[in-house]
Design an enzyme around this catalytic site. Sequence first.
Site, PDB file in Angstrom:
ATOM      1  N   ASP A  31       0.865  -1.186   0.000  1.00  0.00           N
ATOM      2  CA  ASP A  31       0.000   0.000   0.000  1.00  0.00           C
ATOM      3  C   ASP A  31       0.900   1.233   0.000  1.00  0.00           C
ATOM      4  O   ASP A  31       2.036   1.175   0.469  1.00  0.00           O
ATOM      5  CB  ASP A  31      -0.887   0.027   1.261  1.00  0.00           C
ATOM      6  CG  ASP A  31      -2.209   0.738   1.014  1.00  0.00           C
ATOM      7  OD1 ASP A  31      -3.257   0.072   1.059  1.00  0.00           O
ATOM      8  OD2 ASP A  31      -2.189   1.956   0.763  1.00  0.00           O
ATOM      9  N   GLY A  36      -5.382   4.249   1.890  1.00  0.00           N
ATOM     10  CA  GLY A  36      -5.333   3.170   2.884  1.00  0.00           C
ATOM     11  C   GLY A  36      -4.918   3.729   4.242  1.00  0.00           C
ATOM     12  O   GLY A  36      -4.257   4.761   4.321  1.00  0.00           O
ATOM     13  N   VAL A  57       1.509   1.188  -6.601  1.00  0.00           N
ATOM     14  CA  VAL A  57       1.433   0.124  -7.617  1.00  0.00           C
ATOM     15  C   VAL A  57       1.537   0.654  -9.041  1.00  0.00           C
ATOM     16  O   VAL A  57       1.726  -0.135  -9.970  1.00  0.00           O
ATOM     17  CB  VAL A  57       0.133  -0.701  -7.514  1.00  0.00           C
ATOM     18  CG1 VAL A  57       0.141  -1.560  -6.268  1.00  0.00           C
ATOM     19  CG2 VAL A  57      -1.101   0.183  -7.582  1.00  0.00           C
ATOM     20  N   ASN A 104       1.079  -3.569 -13.867  1.00  0.00           N
ATOM     21  CA  ASN A 104       2.204  -4.035 -13.049  1.00  0.00           C
ATOM     22  C   ASN A 104       1.831  -5.285 -12.242  1.00  0.00           C
ATOM     23  O   ASN A 104       2.614  -6.233 -12.147  1.00  0.00           O
ATOM     24  CB  ASN A 104       2.669  -2.921 -12.103  1.00  0.00           C
ATOM     25  CG  ASN A 104       3.319  -1.774 -12.870  1.00  0.00           C
ATOM     26  OD1 ASN A 104       3.909  -1.984 -13.925  1.00  0.00           O
ATOM     27  ND2 ASN A 104       3.198  -0.564 -12.352  1.00  0.00           N
ATOM     28  N   TYR A 150     -12.860   6.563 -12.272  1.00  0.00           N
ATOM     29  CA  TYR A 150     -12.911   5.268 -11.592  1.00  0.00           C
ATOM     30  C   TYR A 150     -13.509   4.201 -12.516  1.00  0.00           C
ATOM     31  O   TYR A 150     -12.915   3.146 -12.734  1.00  0.00           O
ATOM     32  CB  TYR A 150     -13.750   5.405 -10.328  1.00  0.00           C
ATOM     33  CG  TYR A 150     -13.791   4.175  -9.454  1.00  0.00           C
ATOM     34  CD1 TYR A 150     -12.641   3.701  -8.822  1.00  0.00           C
ATOM     35  CD2 TYR A 150     -14.991   3.502  -9.230  1.00  0.00           C
ATOM     36  CE1 TYR A 150     -12.691   2.578  -7.994  1.00  0.00           C
ATOM     37  CE2 TYR A 150     -15.043   2.389  -8.399  1.00  0.00           C
ATOM     38  CZ  TYR A 150     -13.899   1.937  -7.782  1.00  0.00           C
ATOM     39  OH  TYR A 150     -13.950   0.823  -6.968  1.00  0.00           O
ATOM     40  N   LYS A 154     -11.493   0.994 -14.175  1.00  0.00           N
ATOM     41  CA  LYS A 154     -11.842  -0.392 -13.833  1.00  0.00           C
ATOM     42  C   LYS A 154     -12.267  -1.170 -15.092  1.00  0.00           C
ATOM     43  O   LYS A 154     -12.000  -2.369 -15.196  1.00  0.00           O
ATOM     44  CB  LYS A 154     -12.953  -0.423 -12.778  1.00  0.00           C
ATOM     45  CG  LYS A 154     -12.499   0.060 -11.402  1.00  0.00           C
ATOM     46  CD  LYS A 154     -11.530  -0.920 -10.733  1.00  0.00           C
ATOM     47  CE  LYS A 154     -11.258  -0.547  -9.294  1.00  0.00           C
ATOM     48  NZ  LYS A 154     -10.263  -1.444  -8.656  1.00  0.00           N
ATOM     49  N   ARG A 191     -18.693   7.797   1.996  1.00  0.00           N
ATOM     50  CA  ARG A 191     -19.792   6.995   1.458  1.00  0.00           C
ATOM     51  C   ARG A 191     -20.933   6.953   2.464  1.00  0.00           C
ATOM     52  O   ARG A 191     -20.799   7.340   3.613  1.00  0.00           O
ATOM     53  CB  ARG A 191     -19.303   5.602   1.067  1.00  0.00           C
ATOM     54  CG  ARG A 191     -18.836   5.604  -0.384  1.00  0.00           C
ATOM     55  CD  ARG A 191     -18.239   4.305  -0.810  1.00  0.00           C
ATOM     56  NE  ARG A 191     -16.907   4.166  -0.280  1.00  0.00           N
ATOM     57  CZ  ARG A 191     -16.045   3.250  -0.678  1.00  0.00           C
ATOM     58  NH1 ARG A 191     -16.381   2.390  -1.604  1.00  0.00           N
ATOM     59  NH2 ARG A 191     -14.834   3.179  -0.147  1.00  0.00           N
TER      60      ARG A 191
HETATM   61  N1  UDP Z   1     -25.630   9.395  -0.075  1.00  0.00           N
HETATM   62  C1  UDP Z   1     -26.455  10.128   0.744  1.00  0.00           C
HETATM   63  N2  UDP Z   1     -25.909  10.782   1.826  1.00  0.00           N
HETATM   64  C2  UDP Z   1     -24.579  10.714   2.128  1.00  0.00           C
HETATM   65  C3  UDP Z   1     -23.742   9.949   1.291  1.00  0.00           C
HETATM   66  C4  UDP Z   1     -24.303   9.320   0.193  1.00  0.00           C
HETATM   67  O1  UDP Z   1     -27.659  10.201   0.518  1.00  0.00           O
HETATM   68  O2  UDP Z   1     -24.175  11.331   3.139  1.00  0.00           O
HETATM   69  C5  UDP Z   1     -26.215   8.672  -1.220  1.00  0.00           C
HETATM   70  C6  UDP Z   1     -25.534   8.927  -2.547  1.00  0.00           C
HETATM   71  O3  UDP Z   1     -26.071  10.072  -3.199  1.00  0.00           O
HETATM   72  C7  UDP Z   1     -25.823   7.640  -3.294  1.00  0.00           C
HETATM   73  C8  UDP Z   1     -25.898   6.583  -2.198  1.00  0.00           C
HETATM   74  O4  UDP Z   1     -26.045   7.298  -0.972  1.00  0.00           O
HETATM   75  O5  UDP Z   1     -27.080   7.704  -3.926  1.00  0.00           O
HETATM   76  C9  UDP Z   1     -24.662   5.705  -2.104  1.00  0.00           C
HETATM   77  O6  UDP Z   1     -23.533   6.545  -2.127  1.00  0.00           O
HETATM   78  P1  UDP Z   1     -22.081   6.073  -1.746  1.00  0.00           P
HETATM   79  O7  UDP Z   1     -21.243   7.304  -1.641  1.00  0.00           O
HETATM   80  O8  UDP Z   1     -22.119   5.220  -0.545  1.00  0.00           O
HETATM   81  O9  UDP Z   1     -21.517   5.201  -2.945  1.00  0.00           O
HETATM   82  P2  UDP Z   1     -22.011   4.807  -4.435  1.00  0.00           P
HETATM   83  O10 UDP Z   1     -22.939   3.672  -4.246  1.00  0.00           O
HETATM   84  O11 UDP Z   1     -22.667   6.001  -5.067  1.00  0.00           O
HETATM   85  O12 UDP Z   1     -20.779   4.402  -5.136  1.00  0.00           O
END
Ligand code: UDP
Length: 317
Positions: A31, A36, A57, A104, A150, A154, A191
């Site tokens: 890492d 991380g 990486v 890599n 992203y 991927k 998230r």
């Molecule tokens: N979301 C939300 N409030 C927050 C963070 C995220 O309502 O404080 C919503 C976001 O708009 C999305 C869902 O939760 O519709 C999941 O978001 P996350 O960031 O967890 O990851 P994603 O699934 O979009 O990759």
Amino acid sequence: MRILITGAAGFLGSHLCDAYVEQGHEVIAMDNFITGNPKNLAHLAGKPGFSFIRQDVSNFIFVPEKVDAVLHFASPASPNPKSPYGYTNLPIQTMKAGAMGTHNALGVAKANKAKFLLASTSEIYGDPLEHPQKESYYGHVDTIGIRAVYDEAKRFAESLTMAYHRFHDVDTRIVRIFNTYGPGMNLDDGRVVPNFIQQALRGEPLTIYGDGLQTRSFCYVSDLIRGICALLDSNEHLPVNIGNPVENTMIELAEAINRLTNNPAGLVFKKDARVGDDPQQRRPDITRAKTILNWEPLVSLEEGLLKTIPYFERAMK
Ligand code: UDP
């Protein structure tokens, strides 16, 4: 086996390190700590069979010993532009981890005649027009949207993995990971589960982006790790979705977290935080994982949240 795990200090990487050390394998963790967290690996330091290399990486990877498997998990992964770990704030590193990092890591697997497992993502389906998402769905992705760094990295990583499989005969696997939560997530990951749990523990209203009717399907980390281990043990070279098929709206998730934490503060709605790039629904079709790996999730959302809330309580102190 001796297993190289890239992104080992990340949320999923560190759980994989735990699982493979526990099973008696040797783990070389790698890492660069951009996203991380060293705390995720601290308890493994000094354990027999565990070693750590600090390395980005996207530069040439030198591994001093022969390895039997390479698990490529290094990448920023949070879509939240407000998080310092969000891939929209690390756009070039994200594309490099997915492109050069995968190249890599595949090179290490090829040189060692080792198995290779790519951590791919449900994000390769973009804002899906097919629901639930089967592995055969090609996706609905904007190449220049804010998530593209992203998603496209991927998608490229999957193509490169299949090219190494077909052209160099590398023994590859591709897991498409859907929303996963549990202990070990960064506090400022951004998230939805870390945000909501911390807001609830502070007695604040939970911030719902948009109308809250958008859906996700949340998999508890132990279920996900079990699925990944099963995939590595299998002979499946095509992508396999691993995630929980139980779908919830963000309002349902928020209400569950408020209930489990006794938070009376309710919800607050915020408009347009993700600038029109927020997938409206996401749920894995896990038929392939069930059939090929005999895998399905066992931990319900409520059980998983009850295991996750105490981690955030401790980490917030
Ligand atoms: N979301 C939300 N409030 C927050 C963070 C995220 O309502 O404080 C919503 C976001 O708009 C999305 C869902 O939760 O519709 C999941 O978001 P996350 O960031 O967890 O990851 P994603 O699934 O979009 O990759």
